[in-house]
Design an enzyme around this catalytic site. Structure first.
Site, PDB file in Angstrom:
ATOM      1  N   SER A  95       0.779  -1.184   0.008  1.00 25.20           N
ATOM      2  CA  SER A  95       0.088  -0.209  -0.115  1.00 25.20           C
ATOM      3  C   SER A  95       0.942   1.275  -0.016  1.00 25.20           C
ATOM      4  O   SER A  95       1.617   1.414  -0.846  1.00 25.20           O
ATOM      5  CB  SER A  95      -1.061  -0.062   1.172  1.00 25.20           C
ATOM      6  OG  SER A  95      -1.983   0.855   0.910  1.00 25.20           O
ATOM      7  N   ASP A 138      -8.293  -5.527  -6.223  1.00 26.02           N
ATOM      8  CA  ASP A 138      -8.136  -4.317  -5.472  1.00 26.02           C
ATOM      9  C   ASP A 138      -8.882  -3.213  -5.922  1.00 26.02           C
ATOM     10  O   ASP A 138      -8.805  -2.928  -7.095  1.00 26.02           O
ATOM     11  CB  ASP A 138      -6.679  -3.865  -5.459  1.00 26.02           C
ATOM     12  CG  ASP A 138      -6.454  -2.894  -4.263  1.00 26.02           C
ATOM     13  OD1 ASP A 138      -7.147  -2.034  -3.899  1.00 26.02           O
ATOM     14  OD2 ASP A 138      -5.350  -2.788  -3.907  1.00 26.02           O
ATOM     15  N   HIS A 156      -7.709  -5.058  -1.693  1.00 28.99           N
ATOM     16  CA  HIS A 156      -6.565  -4.451  -1.166  1.00 28.99           C
ATOM     17  C   HIS A 156      -5.754  -5.250   0.006  1.00 28.99           C
ATOM     18  O   HIS A 156      -4.708  -4.996  -0.005  1.00 28.99           O
ATOM     19  CB  HIS A 156      -6.748  -2.922  -0.778  1.00 28.99           C
ATOM     20  CG  HIS A 156      -5.569  -2.169  -0.584  1.00 28.99           C
ATOM     21  ND1 HIS A 156      -4.727  -1.735  -1.441  1.00 28.99           N
ATOM     22  CD2 HIS A 156      -5.274  -1.554   0.756  1.00 28.99           C
ATOM     23  CE1 HIS A 156      -3.902  -0.982  -1.004  1.00 28.99           C
ATOM     24  NE2 HIS A 156      -4.381  -0.917   0.364  1.00 28.99           N
TER      25      HIS A 156
END
Length: 339
Positions: A128, A282, A311
Site C-alpha cells: 500500500s 483491489d 487491497h
C-alpha cells in the site's frame, strides 16, 4: 519499547516548513554484514506500525533475518515517528505540517546512510503506502536500490485512489461540520465513520458475497464491519490519520526537483529489477494502473496477486496470498542486481 529512534534534528520539508526535532521510529531484524550489502528496507503503510510488517519476516522466508538486515522505518504521521500526536506546539494535532512521500523517503535515506553507513540496498519492499515508498526509493536513489517490490500500491495516487482517501477524510470533516478551525475537537470516536467508509474499499465485492469473514471468526456482516473496520480505525488518532491521508493523496514519485512532475520519466529511471504485485480485485489501488507503471519501467515484471481479498491481499491475512508474495520476493532476490 520494541523500536529505536533516529533523531533527524530540524528538518525542512518539501512544503518549505521546518519541523523541529523531527525523528524516525524504526526497527531492525537480523544483522548487517561486513560488506553492508544484505540490506532490505520495508517501510510501513498508512496507519500501520513496524509490528504490522512482521508477518513477512521470518526464518525460511524471503525476508529471512538470518540472511538479511531488514530495516522497517515508520511513516511520519503514524504515531511513532514524528506525528501530530507526539509533536509539541506549534506543530501538534491539526497544526502538523504537510509531509510528502518524498519527504519520508529522503529522511529514511538519512537513517540508512547516517546511522548505518549503508550504500547499497538489496531490496525495498512495501504494501500500500509502503509500496508507494518503494517506488519513490527506486526513483530517488536508482544507483543505491538494487530491486523493488511494491504490492497493492502505485507509483502515484491515481484519481480513484485520491477519491477513496477523500471519502475517508470527509467522514472526519463532517464530524466538525467541515470547519477546519474545529479540527482539534476531533477524537478517536470520530474515526468510527472512517472505518465504515473504508469497509467498502478494503476488500472486494466477492469477499463479501462469499462471506469470507466467517473464515476469520465473524458470523455476520455487521459483526465483521464493526469488529474489524470500526475497531481498527478507532484505535488511530484522527489527526495522525488526517496527516497520513494528506501524504497519501499527494503521493507522486515525480513530484520533486529530480523529475519536476514528469511521471513517465521517473518510472523509466527505475532501472532496478522490480516485481509489481497488485491485488487483482483491489478496488482503489487498481491493477491496471500498476500495469501502466510496470510497462514504463525497464526491468519490471507485472505479477498480480490473484485473490478476492482486494487491497488486503497484501495485508498478511490470507495464507495463499502471503505465499504468493513471499515466493515472488524469493524469485526477485535471486535475480542479478541492476547495473
Amino acid at each position: 519499547m520494541d523500536y529505536e529512534i533516529f533523531d533527524l534534528g530540524d528538518v525542512t520539508l518539501q512544503s518549505g516548513v521546518t519541523l523541529p526535532n523531527a525523528f524516525l521510529a524504526y526497527k531492525t531484524y537480523g544483522t548487517l554484514n561486513e560488506k553492508k550489502d544484505n540490506v532490505i528496507v520495508y517501510p510501513t503503510a498508512f496507519g500501520d506500525q513496524h509490528d504490522q510488517n512482521e508477518w513477512l519476516i521470518g526464518n525460511g522466508m524471503a525476508l529471512d533475518p538470518r540472511e538479511y538486515f531488514i530495516i522497517v522505518p515508520n511513516l511520519l504521521g503514524n504515531g511513532l515517528s514524528s506525528s501530530p500526536s507526539n509533536t509539541p506546539q506549534p506543530f501538534d494535532r491539526a497544526n502538523f505540517p504537510k509531509v510528502t512521500i518524498y519527504d519520508n523517503v529522503t529522511l529514511q535515506h538519512r537513517l540508512v546512510t547516517e546511522k548505518f553507513g549503508i550504500q547499497k540496498i538489496a531490496l525495498v519492499v512495501g504494501w500500500s503506502m509502503g509500496g508507494v515508498q518503494s517506488f519513490q526509493w527506486g526513483a530517488s536513489y536508482p544507483a543505491m536500490v538494487e530491486r523493488i517490490a511494491p504490492f497493492c500500491g502505485g507509483a502515484k495516487t491515481w484519481p480513484q485512489t485520491y477519491v477513496v482517501l477523500d471519502g475517508m477524510k470527509a467522514a472526519l470533516m463532517a464530524a466538525v461540520d467541515f470547519d477546519s478551525s474545529k479540527l482539534n475537537q476531533l477524537t478517536s470516536k470520530d474515526m468510527r465513520a472512517v472505518g465504515r467508509v473504508y469497509a467498502g474499499w478494503g476488500i472486494s465485492q466477492a469477499f463479501y458475497r462469499e462471506e469470507l469473514y466467517r473464515e476469520i471468526g465473524y458470523d455476520s456482516l455487521e459483526g465483521f464491519v464493526s469488529g474489524v473496520w470500526e475497531n481498527s480505525f478507532m484505535r488511530m488518532d484522527p489527526h495522525n490519520v488526517l496527516a497520513m491521508l494528506w501524504t497519501g493523496q499527494h503521493a507522486d514519485l515525480s513530484a520533486n526537483p529530480s523529475y519536476n512532475g514528469d511521471f513517465d520519466k521517473a518510472l523509466q529511471s527505475i532501472k532496478a529489477p522490480a516485481f509489481i504485485m497488485p491485488g487483482s480485485t483491489d478496488l482503489f489501488c487498481i491493477a491496471d494502473e500498476n500495469e501502466y507503471e510496470a510497462q514504463l519501467m525497464p526491468n519490471a515484471v507485472f505479477q498480480p496477486i490473484e485473490s478476492i481479498w482486494g487491497h488486503f491481499a497484501g495485508r498478511g491475512i490470507n495464507s495463499a496470498d502471503n505465499k504468493f508474495i513471499d515466493d515472488n520476493l524469493k524469485r526477485l532476490l535471486s535475480l542479478p542486481k541492476s547495473g
